[in-house]
Design a protein around this motif. Structure first.
Motif, mmCIF file in Angstrom:
data_model
loop_
_atom_site.group_PDB
_atom_site.id
_atom_site.type_symbol
_atom_site.label_atom_id
_atom_site.label_comp_id
_atom_site.label_asym_id
_atom_site.label_seq_id
_atom_site.Cartn_x
_atom_site.Cartn_y
_atom_site.Cartn_z
ATOM 1 N N GLU A 130 -5.704 -5.344 -3.507
ATOM 2 C CA GLU A 130 -7.063 -5.601 -3.043
ATOM 3 C C GLU A 130 -8.104 -4.974 -3.974
ATOM 4 N N HIS A 173 -14.747 -12.907 -2.855
ATOM 5 C CA HIS A 173 -14.518 -13.115 -1.435
ATOM 6 C C HIS A 173 -15.783 -13.705 -0.816
ATOM 7 N N ASP A 233 -17.420 -12.949 1.671
ATOM 8 C CA ASP A 233 -18.335 -11.891 2.104
ATOM 9 C C ASP A 233 -18.889 -11.075 0.942
ATOM 10 N N LEU A 253 -18.658 -5.824 -0.165
ATOM 11 C CA LEU A 253 -18.505 -5.710 1.276
ATOM 12 C C LEU A 253 -17.040 -5.833 1.670
ATOM 13 N N HIS A 254 -16.365 -6.793 1.076
ATOM 14 C CA HIS A 254 -14.941 -6.988 1.375
ATOM 15 C C HIS A 254 -14.160 -5.723 1.070
ATOM 16 N N TRP A 255 -14.416 -5.103 -0.079
ATOM 17 C CA TRP A 255 -13.697 -3.897 -0.468
ATOM 18 C C TRP A 255 -14.019 -2.739 0.468
ATOM 19 N N ARG A 256 -15.284 -2.571 0.829
ATOM 20 C CA ARG A 256 -15.659 -1.477 1.725
ATOM 21 C C ARG A 256 -14.977 -1.625 3.084
ATOM 22 N N GLU A 257 -14.862 -2.855 3.558
ATOM 23 C CA GLU A 257 -14.200 -3.086 4.841
ATOM 24 C C GLU A 257 -12.708 -2.739 4.747
ATOM 25 N N PHE A 258 -12.076 -3.115 3.645
ATOM 26 C CA PHE A 258 -10.662 -2.805 3.464
ATOM 27 C C PHE A 258 -10.470 -1.291 3.365
ATOM 28 N N ALA A 316 -12.334 1.059 4.593
ATOM 29 C CA ALA A 316 -12.554 1.682 5.904
ATOM 30 C C ALA A 316 -11.308 1.576 6.773
ATOM 31 N N LYS A 317 -10.643 0.425 6.729
ATOM 32 C CA LYS A 317 -9.414 0.253 7.514
ATOM 33 C C LYS A 317 -8.305 1.163 6.997
#
Length: 198
Positions: free
Chosen positions: A116, A146, A148, A152-157, A159-160
């Motif tokens: 990712e 992506h 999004d 943003l996509h990387w920050r969401e990943f 965070a998870k």
């Protein structure tokens, strides 16, 4: 996993993974550039073979039910189908299915972090494909951002991944997974561009 597992977030897990694998990351970057994958479409076709080998080896991880419970939406993030679409768009034959990665659940997190994270670097690669007349609709779909946005996509990943509670031995396995992923990619690069006469 036990109820006593703790989440180490100071600094965040992904920040620690980045620090512990920076040398490997830089090595892969240097090898990619040395391979000159955007010099012409023939060399780009070889690059797609590398991508096919790497992303194809991870399909089972992206589909794994346990990993999808820990990282919701993971199943939708694999770029393997996009790689195959790029090969077909350029009239190239699909290589044989790659050998799948076998990893513990924690090691798998490291492999996925590497995969990712490569989305961020793909911004530069995507721009290079335009020199060859390629884009998100022709031959470079798997490098396109992506929907999004890459950031943003990387920050969401992140965070998870940072939010998962892991034992100390699992933390070490995640790091081992990241290093193994970079090693694997280097191996694919050498096999295709060096051993293949590039």
């Amino acid at each position: 996993m036990t109820a006593t597992a703790t989440c180490l977030t100071e600094p965040g897990r992904c920040a620690r993974l980045k620090a512990s694998s920076s040398r490997d990351h830089d090595s892969v970057d240097a090898l990619v550039m040395a391979a000159r994958p955007f010099e012409d479409r023939e060399r780009y076709a070889r690059f797609l073979q590398v991508q096919h080998r790497f992303h194809g080896s991870l399909t089972a991880l992206y589909r794994d039910e346990q990993l999808n419970r820990r990282l919701p939406g993971l199943v939708h993030l694999s770029r393997f189908e996009a790689v195959e679409a790029d090969l077909q768009a350029l009239g190239l034959p699909l290589p044989a299915a790659p050998q799948r990665v076998i990893a513990s659940p924690a090691e798998a997190l490291g492999w996925l972090y590497c995969s990712e994270g490569s989305n961020l670097g793909a911004a530069f690669l995507f721009k290079q494909t335009q020199r060859l007349g390629l884009d998100g609709n022709l031959g470079a779909r798997h490098l396109a951002p992506h929907p999004d946005g890459r950031g943003l996509h990387w920050r969401e990943f992140v965070a998870k991944l940072d939010g998962l509670a892991l034992e100390a031995d699992e933390e070490a396995e995640v790091v081992a997974g990241v290093i193994a992923a970079f090693d694997s990619y280097r191996g694919h690069l050498r096999a295709v561009f060096v051993a293949g006469g590039g």
